[in-house]
Design a protein around this motif. Structure first.
Motif, PDB file in Angstrom:
ATOM      1  N   PRO A 127      10.218   5.480 108.281  1.00 11.71           N
ATOM      2  CA  PRO A 127      10.168   6.880 107.862  1.00 11.71           C
ATOM      3  C   PRO A 127      10.568   7.084 106.404  1.00 11.71           C
ATOM      4  CG  PRO A 127      12.153   6.480 109.143  1.00 11.71           C
ATOM      5  CD  PRO A 127      11.344   5.209 109.206  1.00 11.71           C
ATOM      6  N   HIS A 128      11.088   6.057 105.748  1.00 15.72           N
ATOM      7  CA  HIS A 128      11.482   6.188 104.344  1.00 15.72           C
ATOM      8  C   HIS A 128      10.258   6.453 103.465  1.00 15.72           C
ATOM      9  CE1 HIS A 128      15.639   4.863 104.922  1.00 15.72           C
ATOM     10  NE2 HIS A 128      15.199   3.870 105.673  1.00 15.72           N
ATOM     11  N   ARG A 129      10.446   7.253 102.423  1.00 18.05           N
ATOM     12  CA  ARG A 129       9.347   7.495 101.491  1.00 18.05           C
ATOM     13  C   ARG A 129       8.962   6.219 100.757  1.00 18.05           C
ATOM     14  NH1 ARG A 129      10.245  12.493  97.647  1.00 18.05           N
ATOM     15  NH2 ARG A 129       8.096  11.892  97.135  1.00 18.05           N
ATOM     16  N   LEU A 130       9.951   5.399 100.411  1.00 16.68           N
ATOM     17  CA  LEU A 130       9.711   4.103  99.788  1.00 16.68           C
ATOM     18  C   LEU A 130       9.794   3.046 100.885  1.00 16.68           C
ATOM     19  CD1 LEU A 130       9.240   2.505  97.185  1.00 16.68           C
ATOM     20  CD2 LEU A 130      11.737   2.323  96.942  1.00 16.68           C
ATOM     21  N   ARG A 131       8.646   2.486 101.246  1.00 23.97           N
ATOM     22  CA  ARG A 131       8.610   1.565 102.369  1.00 23.97           C
ATOM     23  C   ARG A 131       7.540   0.511 102.145  1.00 23.97           C
ATOM     24  NH1 ARG A 131       6.386   6.489 104.061  1.00 23.97           N
ATOM     25  NH2 ARG A 131       4.208   6.388 104.761  1.00 23.97           N
ATOM     26  N   ALA A 132       7.638  -0.558 102.900  1.00 19.39           N
ATOM     27  CA  ALA A 132       6.648  -1.640 102.845  1.00 19.39           C
ATOM     28  C   ALA A 132       5.619  -1.423 103.946  1.00 19.39           C
ATOM     29  CB  ALA A 132       7.331  -2.989 103.026  1.00 19.39           C
ATOM     30  N   VAL A 133       4.338  -1.479 103.570  1.00 25.46           N
ATOM     31  CA  VAL A 133       3.268  -1.283 104.543  1.00 25.46           C
ATOM     32  C   VAL A 133       2.189  -2.341 104.311  1.00 25.46           C
ATOM     33  CG1 VAL A 133       1.478   0.272 105.388  1.00 25.46           C
ATOM     34  CG2 VAL A 133       3.675   1.205 104.664  1.00 25.46           C
ATOM     35  N   SER A 134       1.810  -3.034 105.371  1.00 25.13           N
ATOM     36  CA  SER A 134       0.727  -4.018 105.317  1.00 25.13           C
ATOM     37  C   SER A 134      -0.420  -3.527 106.194  1.00 25.13           C
ATOM     38  CB  SER A 134       1.207  -5.385 105.811  1.00 25.13           C
ATOM     39  OG  SER A 134       2.298  -5.848 105.039  1.00 25.13           O
ATOM     40  N   ALA A 135      -1.633  -3.721 105.739  1.00 22.64           N
ATOM     41  CA  ALA A 135      -2.793  -3.219 106.473  1.00 22.64           C
ATOM     42  C   ALA A 135      -3.020  -4.025 107.751  1.00 22.64           C
ATOM     43  CB  ALA A 135      -4.031  -3.288 105.592  1.00 22.64           C
ATOM     44  N   ILE A 136      -3.263  -3.319 108.845  1.00 22.01           N
ATOM     45  CA  ILE A 136      -3.651  -3.995 110.078  1.00 22.01           C
ATOM     46  C   ILE A 136      -4.979  -4.713 109.829  1.00 22.01           C
ATOM     47  CG2 ILE A 136      -4.234  -3.698 112.508  1.00 22.01           C
ATOM     48  CD1 ILE A 136      -1.325  -3.066 111.781  1.00 22.01           C
ATOM     49  N   GLY A 137      -5.053  -5.958 110.249  1.00 22.95           N
ATOM     50  CA  GLY A 137      -6.238  -6.756 109.976  1.00 22.95           C
ATOM     51  C   GLY A 137      -6.098  -7.609 108.725  1.00 22.95           C
ATOM     52  N   GLY A 138      -5.043  -7.343 107.945  1.00 25.19           N
ATOM     53  CA  GLY A 138      -4.797  -8.144 106.751  1.00 25.19           C
ATOM     54  C   GLY A 138      -4.252  -9.508 107.110  1.00 25.19           C
ATOM     55  N   ARG A 139      -4.409 -10.447 106.204  1.00 28.31           N
ATOM     56  CA  ARG A 139      -3.932 -11.816 106.419  1.00 28.31           C
ATOM     57  C   ARG A 139      -2.981 -12.213 105.305  1.00 28.31           C
ATOM     58  NH1 ARG A 139      -6.940 -15.196 109.916  1.00 28.31           N
ATOM     59  NH2 ARG A 139      -8.643 -14.111 110.962  1.00 28.31           N
ATOM     60  N   PHE A 140      -1.872 -12.837 105.684  1.00 25.68           N
ATOM     61  CA  PHE A 140      -0.882 -13.327 104.729  1.00 25.68           C
ATOM     62  C   PHE A 140      -0.777 -14.840 104.832  1.00 25.68           C
ATOM     63  CE2 PHE A 140       2.193  -9.529 103.823  1.00 25.68           C
ATOM     64  CZ  PHE A 140       1.123  -8.788 103.363  1.00 25.68           C
ATOM     65  N   THR A 141      -0.425 -15.457 103.737  1.00 21.74           N
ATOM     66  CA  THR A 141      -0.167 -16.890 103.727  1.00 21.74           C
ATOM     67  C   THR A 141       1.125 -17.194 104.476  1.00 21.74           C
ATOM     68  OG1 THR A 141       0.818 -16.547 101.550  1.00 21.74           O
ATOM     69  CG2 THR A 141      -1.439 -17.365 101.608  1.00 21.74           C
ATOM     70  N   VAL A 142       1.340 -18.459 104.817  1.00 25.51           N
ATOM     71  CA  VAL A 142       2.479 -18.795 105.670  1.00 25.51           C
ATOM     72  C   VAL A 142       3.688 -19.337 104.910  1.00 25.51           C
ATOM     73  CG1 VAL A 142       1.083 -19.199 107.727  1.00 25.51           C
ATOM     74  CG2 VAL A 142       1.538 -21.098 106.165  1.00 25.51           C
ATOM     75  N   CYS A 143       3.490 -19.891 103.733  1.00 27.43           N
ATOM     76  CA  CYS A 143       4.588 -20.591 103.062  1.00 27.43           C
ATOM     77  C   CYS A 143       5.488 -19.691 102.234  1.00 27.43           C
ATOM     78  CB  CYS A 143       4.039 -21.710 102.171  1.00 27.43           C
ATOM     79  SG  CYS A 143       3.244 -23.032 103.106  1.00 27.43           S
ATOM     80  N   ASP A 144       5.074 -18.455 101.989  1.00 30.23           N
ATOM     81  CA  ASP A 144       5.892 -17.558 101.166  1.00 30.23           C
ATOM     82  C   ASP A 144       6.161 -16.224 101.856  1.00 30.23           C
ATOM     83  OD1 ASP A 144       3.341 -16.538 101.067  1.00 30.23           O
ATOM     84  OD2 ASP A 144       3.236 -16.394  98.880  1.00 30.23           O
ATOM     85  N   THR A 145       6.019 -16.188 103.173  1.00 32.97           N
ATOM     86  CA  THR A 145       6.277 -14.973 103.940  1.00 32.97           C
ATOM     87  C   THR A 145       7.266 -15.262 105.058  1.00 32.97           C
ATOM     88  OG1 THR A 145       4.384 -15.440 105.392  1.00 32.97           O
ATOM     89  CG2 THR A 145       3.972 -14.007 103.502  1.00 32.97           C
ATOM     90  N   ALA A 146       8.011 -14.237 105.463  1.00 30.22           N
ATOM     91  CA  ALA A 146       9.008 -14.425 106.524  1.00 30.22           C
ATOM     92  C   ALA A 146       8.340 -14.760 107.851  1.00 30.22           C
ATOM     93  CB  ALA A 146       9.867 -13.174 106.654  1.00 30.22           C
ATOM     94  N   PRO A 218       9.835  -5.941 106.805  1.00 31.39           N
ATOM     95  CA  PRO A 218       9.833  -5.908 105.346  1.00 31.39           C
ATOM     96  C   PRO A 218      10.451  -4.602 104.836  1.00 31.39           C
ATOM     97  CG  PRO A 218       7.709  -5.189 106.144  1.00 31.39           C
ATOM     98  CD  PRO A 218       8.570  -5.423 107.375  1.00 31.39           C
ATOM     99  N   ALA A 219      11.033  -4.661 103.646  1.00 34.74           N
ATOM    100  CA  ALA A 219      11.628  -3.470 103.049  1.00 34.74           C
ATOM    101  C   ALA A 219      11.780  -3.690 101.548  1.00 34.74           C
ATOM    102  CB  ALA A 219      12.994  -3.182 103.676  1.00 34.74           C
ATOM    103  N   PRO A 220      11.883  -2.612 100.770  1.00 38.98           N
ATOM    104  CA  PRO A 220      12.220  -2.783  99.351  1.00 38.98           C
ATOM    105  C   PRO A 220      13.473  -3.639  99.220  1.00 38.98           C
ATOM    106  CG  PRO A 220      11.610  -0.513  99.791  1.00 38.98           C
ATOM    107  CD  PRO A 220      11.696  -1.196 101.135  1.00 38.98           C
ATOM    108  N   THR A 221      13.480  -4.559  98.277  1.00 39.21           N
ATOM    109  CA  THR A 221      14.510  -5.590  98.219  1.00 39.21           C
ATOM    110  C   THR A 221      15.936  -5.031  98.171  1.00 39.21           C
ATOM    111  OG1 THR A 221      13.032  -7.221  97.231  1.00 39.21           O
ATOM    112  CG2 THR A 221      15.387  -7.521  96.845  1.00 39.21           C
ATOM    113  N   GLY A 222      16.155  -3.967  97.395  1.00 40.80           N
ATOM    114  CA  GLY A 222      17.502  -3.402  97.324  1.00 40.80           C
ATOM    115  C   GLY A 222      17.999  -2.936  98.673  1.00 40.80           C
ATOM    116  N   ARG A 223      17.158  -2.223  99.419  1.00 44.80           N
ATOM    117  CA  ARG A 223      17.557  -1.724 100.733  1.00 44.80           C
ATOM    118  C   ARG A 223      17.659  -2.863 101.736  1.00 44.80           C
ATOM    119  NH1 ARG A 223      13.855   2.409 101.383  1.00 44.80           N
ATOM    120  NH2 ARG A 223      12.672   1.421 103.065  1.00 44.80           N
ATOM    121  N   PHE A 224      16.754  -3.856 101.611  1.00 43.15           N
ATOM    122  CA  PHE A 224      16.815  -5.009 102.502  1.00 43.15           C
ATOM    123  C   PHE A 224      18.142  -5.749 102.328  1.00 43.15           C
ATOM    124  CE2 PHE A 224      16.264  -9.445 103.567  1.00 43.15           C
ATOM    125  CZ  PHE A 224      15.599  -9.404 104.791  1.00 43.15           C
TER     126      PHE A 224
END
Length: 246
Positions: A127-146, A218-224
């Motif tokens: 619900p935060h105005r500043l937030r992390a959002v990834s598109a459904i159907g998107g693909r991320f690499t494995v070696c640099d993601t949680a 995922p979250a903005p780094t400061g809040r994370f």
């Protein structure tokens, strides 16, 4: 002869065809709409005539399609199967995602390991105005993601090494070190690695149908950084959900 009456070499030939088809589909899924026949035969290490026959077979059964420019994409029949599988997974995991979202107040993503990448199939937005959002159907690499590193920690060492072979030696060593920690602590981290200014924590496990599924926050780094303990605690609790098969 084998148990079904076929010569063993016929069985072996059939298995080889299936392995080649699976490898081809992995390559197509990794670079949808960007590969042509010449790329496919090069990536698979096959003769062009063999790669052409393989592609023709995949197109005939609806597992692949070729556009007017010769670019290859996954076919409608295969996508229908994938979508049905994804719908089953999202339904099974939805309540677990909701609990993590409520506990953290952050975006929670659900992804599944496909074609050497993480395919995002569901999300609850923060619900935060500043937030992390990834598109459904998107693909991320494995070696640099949680979520990706959490999945790597589940794989056998030989499979991990195949993935790490594409990295520079220094980066590969760092990921190996992280994987050893993840296998003990069960939570993986991405600290400004995949996207500058965004950090994440993730877990992974096996689910019905042999799927490898990940939940990440995922979250903005400061809040994370300020709330990482709360995020990790919520993910550890999610690991106790009965939705995992092991």
């Amino acid at each position: 002869m084998v148990g079904d009456g076929r010569p063993s070499n016929a069985r072996d030939d059939g298995i080889q065809v299936l392995r080649r088809a699976a490898a081809a589909l992995d390559e197509i899924a990794t670079a949808p709409g960007r590969l042509r026949l010449v790329d496919l035969h090069s990536r698979l290490g096959l003769a062009k005539s063999t790669a052409r026959r393989l592609l023709v077979g995949l197109v005939e059964v609806g597992f692949a399609a070729v556009d007017d420019d010769g670019r290859i994409v996954l076919g409608d029949r295969l996508l229908g199967l994938v979508n049905a599988d994804a719908a089953h997974i999202t339904s099974a995991f939805r309540s677990t995602l909701e609990r993590v979202a409520e506990a953290t107040g952050e975006t929670v993503d659900l992804s599944v390991y496909r074609g050497g990448q993480m395919l995002f199939i569901d999300q609850i937005e923060s619900p935060h105005r500043l937030r992390a959002v990834s598109a459904i159907g998107g693909r991320f690499t494995v070696c640099d993601t949680a979520n990706g590193k959490a999945v790597l920690a589940l794989l056998d060492d030989d499979d991990v090494e195949q993935v790490l072979a594409a990295l520079e030696p220094g980066q590969a060593d760092r990921v190996r070190t992280e994987i050893r920690t993840i296998r003990t602590e069960r939570v993986a981290f991405d600290r400004d690695e995949h996207t500058d200014g965004i950090s994440a924590a993730g877990i992974a496990g096996r689910a019905a149908g042999g799927n490898i599924v990940a939940i990440s926050v995922p979250a903005p780094t400061g809040r994370f950084s300020a709330h990482s303990d709360r995020i990790v605690a919520a993910l550890h609790e999610a690991l106790e959900s009965p939705v995992w098969t092991d």
